[in-house]
Design a protein around this motif. Structure first.
Motif, PDB file in Angstrom:
ATOM      1  N   THR A   1       0.848  -1.186   0.000  1.00  0.00           N
ATOM      2  CA  THR A   1       0.000   0.000   0.000  1.00  0.00           C
ATOM      3  C   THR A   1       0.883   1.235   0.000  1.00  0.00           C
ATOM      4  N   GLY A   2       0.270   2.331  -0.278  1.00  0.00           N
ATOM      5  CA  GLY A   2       0.994   3.589  -0.304  1.00  0.00           C
ATOM      6  C   GLY A   2       0.363   4.517  -1.325  1.00  0.00           C
ATOM      7  N   LYS A   3       0.916   5.688  -1.424  1.00  0.00           N
ATOM      8  CA  LYS A   3       0.403   6.669  -2.363  1.00  0.00           C
ATOM      9  C   LYS A   3       0.601   6.161  -3.790  1.00  0.00           C
ATOM     10  N   ARG A   4      -0.441   6.315  -4.596  1.00  0.00           N
ATOM     11  CA  ARG A   4      -0.368   5.891  -5.991  1.00  0.00           C
ATOM     12  C   ARG A   4       0.079   7.038  -6.873  1.00  0.00           C
ATOM     13  N   HIS A   5       0.860   6.711  -7.862  1.00  0.00           N
ATOM     14  CA  HIS A   5       1.362   7.700  -8.804  1.00  0.00           C
ATOM     15  C   HIS A   5       0.222   8.164  -9.707  1.00  0.00           C
ATOM     16  N   SER A   6       0.244   9.424 -10.112  1.00  0.00           N
ATOM     17  CA  SER A   6      -0.821   9.966 -10.956  1.00  0.00           C
ATOM     18  C   SER A   6      -0.894   9.258 -12.304  1.00  0.00           C
ATOM     19  N   LEU A   7       0.188   8.626 -12.737  1.00  0.00           N
ATOM     20  CA  LEU A   7       0.168   7.870 -13.980  1.00  0.00           C
ATOM     21  C   LEU A   7      -0.841   6.727 -13.903  1.00  0.00           C
ATOM     22  N   ILE A   8      -1.008   6.174 -12.703  1.00  0.00           N
ATOM     23  CA  ILE A   8      -1.940   5.065 -12.508  1.00  0.00           C
ATOM     24  C   ILE A   8      -3.345   5.572 -12.204  1.00  0.00           C
ATOM     25  N   CYS A   9      -3.466   6.517 -11.324  1.00  0.00           N
ATOM     26  CA  CYS A   9      -4.779   6.980 -10.872  1.00  0.00           C
ATOM     27  C   CYS A   9      -4.925   8.487 -11.036  1.00  0.00           C
ATOM     28  N   GLY A  10      -4.435   9.025 -12.122  1.00  0.00           N
ATOM     29  CA  GLY A  10      -4.475  10.463 -12.342  1.00  0.00           C
ATOM     30  C   GLY A  10      -5.816  10.943 -12.870  1.00  0.00           C
ATOM     31  N   GLU A  11      -5.870  12.204 -13.159  1.00  0.00           N
ATOM     32  CA  GLU A  11      -7.073  12.822 -13.685  1.00  0.00           C
ATOM     33  C   GLU A  11      -7.508  12.113 -14.967  1.00  0.00           C
ATOM     34  N   GLY A  12      -8.788  11.761 -15.024  1.00  0.00           N
ATOM     35  CA  GLY A  12      -9.330  11.094 -16.197  1.00  0.00           C
ATOM     36  C   GLY A  12      -9.177   9.584 -16.194  1.00  0.00           C
ATOM     37  N   SER A  13      -8.527   9.047 -15.191  1.00  0.00           N
ATOM     38  CA  SER A  13      -8.339   7.597 -15.118  1.00  0.00           C
ATOM     39  C   SER A  13      -9.649   6.929 -14.744  1.00  0.00           C
ATOM     40  N   THR A  14      -9.898   5.751 -15.326  1.00  0.00           N
ATOM     41  CA  THR A  14     -11.070   4.957 -14.961  1.00  0.00           C
ATOM     42  C   THR A  14     -10.669   3.823 -14.037  1.00  0.00           C
ATOM     43  N   SER A  15      -9.473   3.909 -13.486  1.00  0.00           N
ATOM     44  CA  SER A  15      -8.959   2.868 -12.621  1.00  0.00           C
ATOM     45  C   SER A  15      -9.800   2.706 -11.362  1.00  0.00           C
ATOM     46  N   VAL A  16      -9.904   1.473 -10.922  1.00  0.00           N
ATOM     47  CA  VAL A  16     -10.509   1.171  -9.628  1.00  0.00           C
ATOM     48  C   VAL A  16      -9.391   1.281  -8.611  1.00  0.00           C
ATOM     49  N   SER A  17      -9.488   2.232  -7.704  1.00  0.00           N
ATOM     50  CA  SER A  17      -8.365   2.434  -6.798  1.00  0.00           C
ATOM     51  C   SER A  17      -8.767   2.483  -5.328  1.00  0.00           C
ATOM     52  N   ASN A  18     -10.034   2.287  -5.007  1.00  0.00           N
ATOM     53  CA  ASN A  18     -10.495   2.309  -3.627  1.00  0.00           C
ATOM     54  C   ASN A  18     -10.048   3.561  -2.873  1.00  0.00           C
ATOM     55  N   GLY A  19      -9.994   4.676  -3.579  1.00  0.00           N
ATOM     56  CA  GLY A  19      -9.670   5.936  -2.926  1.00  0.00           C
ATOM     57  C   GLY A  19      -8.210   6.165  -2.638  1.00  0.00           C
ATOM     58  N   HIS A  20      -7.309   5.307  -3.085  1.00  0.00           N
ATOM     59  CA  HIS A  20      -5.867   5.474  -2.827  1.00  0.00           C
ATOM     60  C   HIS A  20      -5.229   6.229  -3.962  1.00  0.00           C
TER      61      HIS A  20
END
Length: 94
Positions: free
Chosen positions: A75-94
């Motif tokens: 766990t930890g802070k996710r990079h914006s490349l993975i969960c950035g603006e416009g991402s449809t990633s499922v990230s559970n708020g991380h």
């Protein structure tokens, strides 16, 4: 894609477009005789897109599926490349 006996891909199906791209590379590997193993968290948007594209490319493919397994994660802070603006990633708020 370089040749290999076993091709592994993990944790990249955050978006449907990566699922489609991975399916295309998977077919390249399978056609060369490689075995392909893909690790991916349940619920990722790229999973259905991957299977749909794989079946579109090779309608008679058998055994293509994801098998959910228990495992460990970091766990930890996710990079914006993975969960950035416009991402449809499922990230559970991380």
């Amino acid at each position: 894609l370089p040749p290999g006996d076993i091709i592994c891909a993990a944790d990249i199906l955050y978006e449907p477009k990566t699922g489609i791209a991975l399916a295309q590379r998977t077919m390249e590997a399978l056609e060369r005789g490689s075995r392909v193993v893909i690790g991916c968290s349940p619920g990722r948007p790229g999973r259905p897109a991957f299977l749909e594209e794989l079946k579109r490319l090779k309608p008679d493919i058998n055994g293509a599926k994801f098998v959910d397994m228990e495992g460990m994660t970091c766990t930890g802070k996710r990079h914006s490349l993975i969960c950035g603006e416009g991402s449809t990633s499922v990230s559970n708020g991380h």
